[in-house]
Design an enzyme around this catalytic site. Structure first.
Site, mmCIF file in Angstrom:
data_model
loop_
_atom_site.group_PDB
_atom_site.id
_atom_site.type_symbol
_atom_site.label_atom_id
_atom_site.label_comp_id
_atom_site.label_asym_id
_atom_site.label_seq_id
_atom_site.Cartn_x
_atom_site.Cartn_y
_atom_site.Cartn_z
ATOM 1 N N GLU A 174 0.823 -1.219 0.000
ATOM 2 C CA GLU A 174 0.000 0.000 0.000
ATOM 3 C C GLU A 174 0.848 1.255 0.000
ATOM 4 O O GLU A 174 1.259 1.733 1.053
ATOM 5 C CB GLU A 174 -0.949 0.018 1.217
ATOM 6 C CG GLU A 174 -1.822 1.273 1.220
ATOM 7 C CD GLU A 174 -2.813 1.354 2.379
ATOM 8 O OE1 GLU A 174 -2.756 0.504 3.283
ATOM 9 O OE2 GLU A 174 -3.628 2.287 2.376
ATOM 10 N N LYS A 216 -2.536 -1.939 -3.167
ATOM 11 C CA LYS A 216 -3.585 -1.072 -2.604
ATOM 12 C C LYS A 216 -3.181 0.380 -2.826
ATOM 13 O O LYS A 216 -2.480 0.982 -2.018
ATOM 14 C CB LYS A 216 -3.747 -1.376 -1.109
ATOM 15 C CG LYS A 216 -4.732 -0.455 -0.395
ATOM 16 C CD LYS A 216 -5.187 -1.040 0.928
ATOM 17 C CE LYS A 216 -6.056 -0.047 1.679
ATOM 18 N NZ LYS A 216 -6.786 -0.656 2.784
HETATM 19 P P1 13P Z 1 -9.458 4.296 4.045
HETATM 20 O O1 13P Z 1 -10.301 3.560 3.040
HETATM 21 O O2 13P Z 1 -10.273 4.915 5.172
HETATM 22 O O3 13P Z 1 -8.496 5.242 3.411
HETATM 23 O O4 13P Z 1 -8.609 3.206 4.798
HETATM 24 C C1 13P Z 1 -7.988 2.238 4.068
HETATM 25 C C2 13P Z 1 -6.739 1.850 4.728
HETATM 26 O O5 13P Z 1 -6.581 0.707 5.116
HETATM 27 C C3 13P Z 1 -5.668 2.835 4.875
HETATM 28 O O6 13P Z 1 -4.486 2.188 5.215
#
Ligand code: 13P
Length: 338
Positions: A174, A216
């Site tokens: 991510e 992500k």
């Molecule tokens: P949000 O969808 O609230 O941005 O959170 C996703 C997430 O896991 C951020 O690390």
């Protein structure tokens, strides 16, 4: 199960990932915003209410947990990972230790948590986790993100992903380019391109098998203070273009974060992306706020009204499930939530 199959199950068509891995500090803030005290019991009650909802089986392919939650037992005496498995969803765990100040840069962060990670992964696997998450954070500003931040965070993400695959779990990679700021959509596109490129360079150096990963990312959107608003169609076009150019085709699944978009915006934008998705990527959601904001509000109104909280959550999960197939529409949002 092979890593590739786990990744595909998490992102299966019509399903996505529930990011319920808020740290205790973040949960304190979230619960405070709806006037609920943040106790271990209340955090479990909220999460157990979502994880035992009927919507799980239909729309949620994986759930990201926080360290506290993966160790908890529900009031029926089964472990939280077992409850998730029972609903045909894959339990996962956030393993980073948060974004900490990056030495040598005034306002940027480096995500920490590599020390002792191999041992922690072994324990999480035994507790039932089959995938993990690590979030790197990039800020857009005049001088940001610096190459120092882009390189150091990509290096950490790759070292994390290699350790996770060694432990037979799927790493969610991510790299989040934040939407804070007044930058326009083109700046977001440019920065996300640089960030993704560096991440995939490092993942290759660290011999990570991309087939057993999930990306992500953020969507390509203007900063939250940008005066120039853009349509969902443009967001979708630029996002898909950026992914096609910068994400290797071996990656099976791409699951977006919602990143501060409203619930409806997050569904609408994902839907537009899937309407024009001409790639082999399974493109879906991995939302925290985008899936839980209304359910959290309902929880604040009455902690014990399980049915109402589950109905509200089911609606959001269904809307995003439809968006993952490009079948969402504004009209469906009007469906009554009992
Ligand atoms: P949000 O969808 O609230 O941005 O959170 C996703 C997430 O896991 C951020 O690390």
């Amino acid at each position: 199960m092979k890593l590739e199959d786990i990744a595909k199950k998490m992102c299966a068509k019509g399903k996505g990932i529930l990011a319920a891995d808020e740290s205790t500090g973040t949960m304190d803030k979230r619960l405070k915003s709806v006037n609920v005290e943040s106790t271990e019991k209340n955090r479990l009650t909220f999460r157990q209410t979502l994880f035992s909802s009927a919507a799980m089986k239909n729309y949620i392919g994986g759930v990201i947990l926080f360290d506290e939650t993966i160790r908890q037992k529900t009031t029926d005496g089964i472990s939280v990972p077992d409850l998730i498995l029972k609903n045909d969803s894959v339990p996962g765990i956030k393993v980073d230790k948060g974004a900490k100040k990056l030495a040598g840069s005034f306002e940027e962060t480096i995500t920490e948590g590599l020390d002792g990670l191999r041992e922690r992964l072994k324990e999480y696997y035994e507790l039932g986790a089959r995938f993990t998450k690590w979030r790197a954070v990039y800020k857009i500003g005049n001088k940001y993100p610096s190459s120092q931040s882009i390189k150091s965070n990509a290096h950490a993400l790759a070292r994390y992903a290699a350790l996770v695959q060694e432990s037979n779990m799927v790493p969610i990679v991510e790299p989040e380019v934040l939407m804070d700021g007044s930058h326009d959509i083109n700046k977001c596109y440019e920065v996300t391109t640089n960030v993704l490129n560096e991440c995939y360079n490092e993942l290759e150096i660290h011999k990570v098998s991309l087939k057993g990963t999930v990306l992500k990312p953020n969507m390509i959107i203007p900063g939250s203070d940008c005066k120039k608003k853009v349509s969902s169609e443009e967001i979708a076009k630029k996002t898909l273009d950026c992914l096609k150019k910068n994400v290797p085709s071996e990656v099976p699944g791409i699951a977006f974060l919602s990143g501060g978009q409203s619930e409806i915006e997050a569904s609408k934008n994902l839907n537009e992306i899937n309407k024009i998705n001409d790639t082999n990527f399974l493109i879906t959601f991995s939302y925290g706020r985008g899936l839980q904001a209304s359910a959290l509000k309902a929880f604040g109104e009455d902690l014990d009204n399980t049915k109402k909280i589950q109905n509200v959550f089911a609606h959001r999960a269904k809307m995003n499930g439809l968006s993952s197939k490009g079948e969402w529409s504004e009209n469906l949002e009007k469906e009554a939530v009992a």
